[in-house]
Design a protein around this motif. Structure first.
Motif, PDB file in Angstrom:
ATOM      1  N   SER A   1      38.426  42.584  31.393  1.00 16.27           N
ATOM      2  CA  SER A   1      39.055  43.100  30.176  1.00 16.27           C
ATOM      3  C   SER A   1      40.578  43.033  30.248  1.00 16.27           C
ATOM      4  N   HIS A   2      41.107  42.847  31.451  1.00 16.99           N
ATOM      5  CA  HIS A   2      42.553  42.699  31.642  1.00 16.99           C
ATOM      6  C   HIS A   2      42.943  41.221  31.767  1.00 16.99           C
ATOM      7  N   ASN A   3      42.050  40.339  31.335  1.00 20.05           N
ATOM      8  CA  ASN A   3      42.276  38.886  31.352  1.00 20.05           C
ATOM      9  C   ASN A   3      42.546  38.341  32.749  1.00 20.05           C
TER      10      ASN A   3
ATOM     11  N   VAL B   1      32.905  47.317  37.328  1.00 20.68           N
ATOM     12  CA  VAL B   1      34.180  46.883  37.924  1.00 20.68           C
ATOM     13  C   VAL B   1      34.543  45.494  37.409  1.00 20.68           C
ATOM     14  N   ILE B   2      33.585  44.583  37.400  1.00 24.81           N
ATOM     15  CA  ILE B   2      33.837  43.217  36.937  1.00 24.81           C
ATOM     16  C   ILE B   2      34.244  43.222  35.459  1.00 24.81           C
TER      17      ILE B   2
ATOM     18  N   ILE C   1      38.639  39.335  44.793  1.00 25.45           N
ATOM     19  CA  ILE C   1      39.835  38.487  44.795  1.00 25.45           C
ATOM     20  C   ILE C   1      40.001  37.977  43.379  1.00 25.45           C
ATOM     21  N   ILE C   2      41.185  38.206  42.808  1.00 23.72           N
ATOM     22  CA  ILE C   2      41.385  37.814  41.423  1.00 23.72           C
ATOM     23  C   ILE C   2      42.406  36.708  41.278  1.00 23.72           C
TER      24      ILE C   2
ATOM     25  N   ILE D   1      38.154  36.347  38.214  1.00 25.06           N
ATOM     26  CA  ILE D   1      37.595  36.738  39.503  1.00 25.06           C
ATOM     27  C   ILE D   1      37.195  35.482  40.260  1.00 25.06           C
ATOM     28  N   CYS D   2      37.801  35.290  41.438  1.00 28.82           N
ATOM     29  CA  CYS D   2      37.479  34.127  42.268  1.00 28.82           C
ATOM     30  C   CYS D   2      36.355  34.430  43.257  1.00 28.82           C
TER      31      CYS D   2
END
Length: 187
Positions: free
Chosen positions: A34-36, A28-29, A76-77, A39-40
């Motif tokens: 990969s979509h730039n 998942v990470i 959370i991204i 992840i916070c």
């Protein structure tokens, strides 16, 4: 966008429920990165359940084998802040562009006028995720044709624990800065 207890502001959250399996969180990470996307925060909880018609019917202790173990991943991204040139050519925070940890109303006092177009330093903000320590800041400046700074992007977060303890001469940008300092100091 969800409300996160104890934290004000809007965040982009991803919630995933899947049969528990090896490397699920890593996968998942990797997909999110990969979509730039940055992840916070993330968490992964394993629950032992039985479903009936798609809904949870029973919850069992993890050590029992009567249910199916499912992984519940919460991510959370986006840890980002953007500064733009104001009327007096000083950089001011563009609050509309704040993302992730910066949306919780944190502000930082990083005087960057004398810093290079790309800089890495320790900020005055304490991380609210992973490790309770001062966050690192990577700053990137954007210039106009006359060489004036028109925008500065700041990315906040923590380096991995390996990066925290490795020799600074193994990190390309920092290694070059160390060489300049050593040359100036005659070392």
């Amino acid at each position: 966008m969800d409300d996160i207890p104890g934290i004000e502001g809007d965040f982009t959250t991803i919630k995933i429920t899947n049969d528990d399996m090896p490397f699920l969180v890593d996968s998942v990470i990797a997909t999110i990165k990969s979509h730039n996307s940055t992840i916070c925060y993330y968490s992964n909880s394993i629950i032992n359940i039985q479903r009936k018609e798609g809904l949870i019917n029973e919850i069992y202790p993890l050590e029992e084998s009567n249910g199916i173990k499912e992984s519940v991943i919460y991510v959370i991204i986006k840890g980002y802040q953007e500064y733009i040139a104001g009327k007096d050519e000083k950089l001011v925070c563009d609050g509309k562009k704040d993302l992730g940890l910066m949306r919780v109303g944190q502000s930082t006092l990083i005087p960057s006028a004398n810093l290079d177009y790309l800089y890495i330093l320790r900020s005055d903000l304490i991380s609210i995720v992973h490790r309770r320590t001062y966050m690192n800041c990577i700053g990137v400046k954007e210039f106009d044709d006359q060489g004036n700074v028109v925008k500065e992007r700041r990315f906040f977060g923590l380096f991995t624990s390996v990066a925290e303890v490795q020799d600074i001469r193994t990190i390309p940008i920092i290694r070059d800065k160390v060489k300049v300092i050593e040359k100036v100091q005659g070392l």
